[in-house]
Design a protein around this motif. Structure first.
Motif, short mmCIF file in Angstrom:
data_model
loop_
_atom_site.label_atom_id
_atom_site.label_comp_id
_atom_site.label_asym_id
_atom_site.label_seq_id
_atom_site.Cartn_x
_atom_site.Cartn_y
_atom_site.Cartn_z
N TRP A 1 0.92 -0.99 -0.03
CA TRP A 1 -0.16 -0.07 0.01
C TRP A 1 0.84 1.23 0.06
O TRP A 1 1.74 1.26 1.03
CB TRP A 1 -0.90 0.05 1.28
CG TRP A 1 -1.68 -1.19 1.35
CD1 TRP A 1 -1.34 -2.43 1.94
CD2 TRP A 1 -2.99 -1.42 0.82
NE1 TRP A 1 -2.45 -3.07 1.79
CE2 TRP A 1 -3.59 -2.78 1.30
CE3 TRP A 1 -4.03 -0.41 0.05
CZ2 TRP A 1 -4.73 -3.26 0.98
CZ3 TRP A 1 -5.43 -1.19 -0.09
CH2 TRP A 1 -5.42 -2.39 0.21
N PHE A 2 0.42 2.18 -0.95
CA PHE A 2 1.59 3.50 -1.13
C PHE A 2 0.48 4.64 -0.98
O PHE A 2 -0.69 4.66 -1.34
CB PHE A 2 1.93 3.45 -2.56
CG PHE A 2 3.14 2.48 -2.62
CD1 PHE A 2 4.38 2.77 -2.44
CD2 PHE A 2 2.90 1.27 -3.07
CE1 PHE A 2 5.47 1.85 -2.57
CE2 PHE A 2 3.75 0.09 -3.38
CZ PHE A 2 5.06 0.54 -3.17
N GLU A 3 0.89 5.59 -0.32
CA GLU A 3 0.59 7.10 -0.31
C GLU A 3 0.75 7.57 -1.87
O GLU A 3 2.07 7.58 -2.21
CB GLU A 3 1.12 7.73 0.50
CG GLU A 3 0.32 7.91 2.19
CD GLU A 3 0.50 9.05 2.80
OE1 GLU A 3 -0.04 9.99 2.94
OE2 GLU A 3 1.73 9.11 3.40
N GLY A 4 -0.15 8.31 -2.59
CA GLY A 4 0.06 8.95 -3.62
C GLY A 4 0.65 10.39 -3.46
O GLY A 4 1.66 10.76 -4.23
N ASP A 5 0.24 10.83 -2.52
CA ASP A 5 0.72 12.31 -2.17
C ASP A 5 0.47 12.58 -0.73
O ASP A 5 -0.49 11.97 0.02
CB ASP A 5 0.18 13.33 -3.03
CG ASP A 5 -1.20 13.68 -2.57
OD1 ASP A 5 -2.12 12.77 -2.81
OD2 ASP A 5 -1.56 14.88 -2.55
N GLU A 6 1.31 13.60 -0.30
CA GLU A 6 1.14 14.00 1.32
C GLU A 6 1.34 15.39 1.51
O GLU A 6 2.27 16.14 0.75
CB GLU A 6 1.79 13.10 2.13
CG GLU A 6 1.78 13.39 3.53
CD GLU A 6 0.31 13.17 4.14
OE1 GLU A 6 -0.36 14.00 3.96
OE2 GLU A 6 -0.02 12.19 4.62
#
Length: 274
Positions: free
Chosen positions: A88-93
């Motif tokens: 699972w990855f964050e696309g942006d923050e």
């Protein structure tokens, strides 16, 4: 147009087929969340069982919360053991701590990671608490490469990318007025703080565009103008840039929308083409 089924449209008949988006439309955001969660669960399960793993990129914002909550509930109730093999990855923050009210990671943790008891090594987050956004972008790019790998000059390939669309046409943390031609080959990009927003870190154009499945979540009447601008009037925007990059590799993007997000003009075009 049948609720929850595929539909396609092209704003211009001579447009490259790779530019023709696939539409899935539901009557309400609740319908989208419930039925979309089942659809995603089935696709993801098939991939994991076939390839032993899969990667998913999650977006922040208000639009995906309902869908992510449903996915978290559906997978936890089913006690799906294969879920432990998903990356699972964050696309942006935003550059804020993970407990901050505006942290994308906080929303993802509440809706998905906690209900599913995801192992920490399967969660790849952007460190919003890092002191320098540009340095965090480099660190995150390295982590993506470590997890996914990329033989030779090729980009890592993500399996599922969920993105929202802002009223100005931004997606992830790729905003109008930036210079995508300078960012295309950066896996992860950063932006400085402005009066309107915090500094941010985001997956870059090429990394997002080359995903196996690129899904835009668009809900609500307030999204009608920008959706029409992008898909009918071909207004330049980061979303349009991603569609162009998809066309270059012969792929389309998918739009998951509720009926409220479609203007009458756009809905007529979709119905004509389907």
């Amino acid at each position: 147009m049948t609720t929850g089924t595929d539909s396609t449209h092209s704003a211009k008949d001579h447009q490259d087929p790779g530019m023709i988006p696939v539409f899935r439309m539901w009557e309400t955001p609740v319908d989208l969340a419930r039925e979309g969660a089942v659809l995603f669960r089935d696709l993801l399960k098939k991939d994991v069982l076939a390839r032993k793993t899969a990667s998913v990129v999650l977006s922040g914002g208000n639009s995906p919360r309902g869908l992510f909550s449903e996915i978290g509930h559906l997978l936890s109730v089913g006690c799906e053991g294969w879920v432990g093999n998903v990356e699972w990855f964050e696309g942006d923050e935003r550059m804020v701590p993970p407990t901050h009210i505006r942290s994308n990671f906080r929303m993802m943790k509440e809706t998905l990671f906690n209900p599913l008891a995801i192992s920490p090594e399967r969660i790849h987050r952007i460190l919003g608490e890092a002191p320098v956004a540009s340095e965090e972008a480099l660190r995150y790019a390295h982590e993506i490469m470590q997890v996914l790998g990329a033989p030779g000059p090729h980009l890592p390939v993500l399996d599922y990318v969920f993105l929202g669309i802002g009223p100005d046409g931004h997606t992830a943390s790729l905003f109008p007025g930036t210079f995508p031609e300078l960012e295309h080959h950066q896996l992860v990009v950063s932006s400085s703080a402005t009066k309107e927003r915090e500094a941010r870190v985001s997956m870059g154009y090429h990394l997002l565009a080359h995903a196996r499945h690129l899904i835009f979540l668009v809900m609500g009447e307030d999204k009608r103008p920008i959706l029409e601008d992008i898909l009918l009037r071909m207004k330049p925007s980061p979303v349009q840039e991603l569609l162009l990059l998809r066309a270059e590799i012969g792929e389309s993007a998918t739009f998951w929308v509720d009926r409220a997000a479609l203007s009458n003009d756009l809905e007529r075009v979709v119905k004509m083409m389907y």
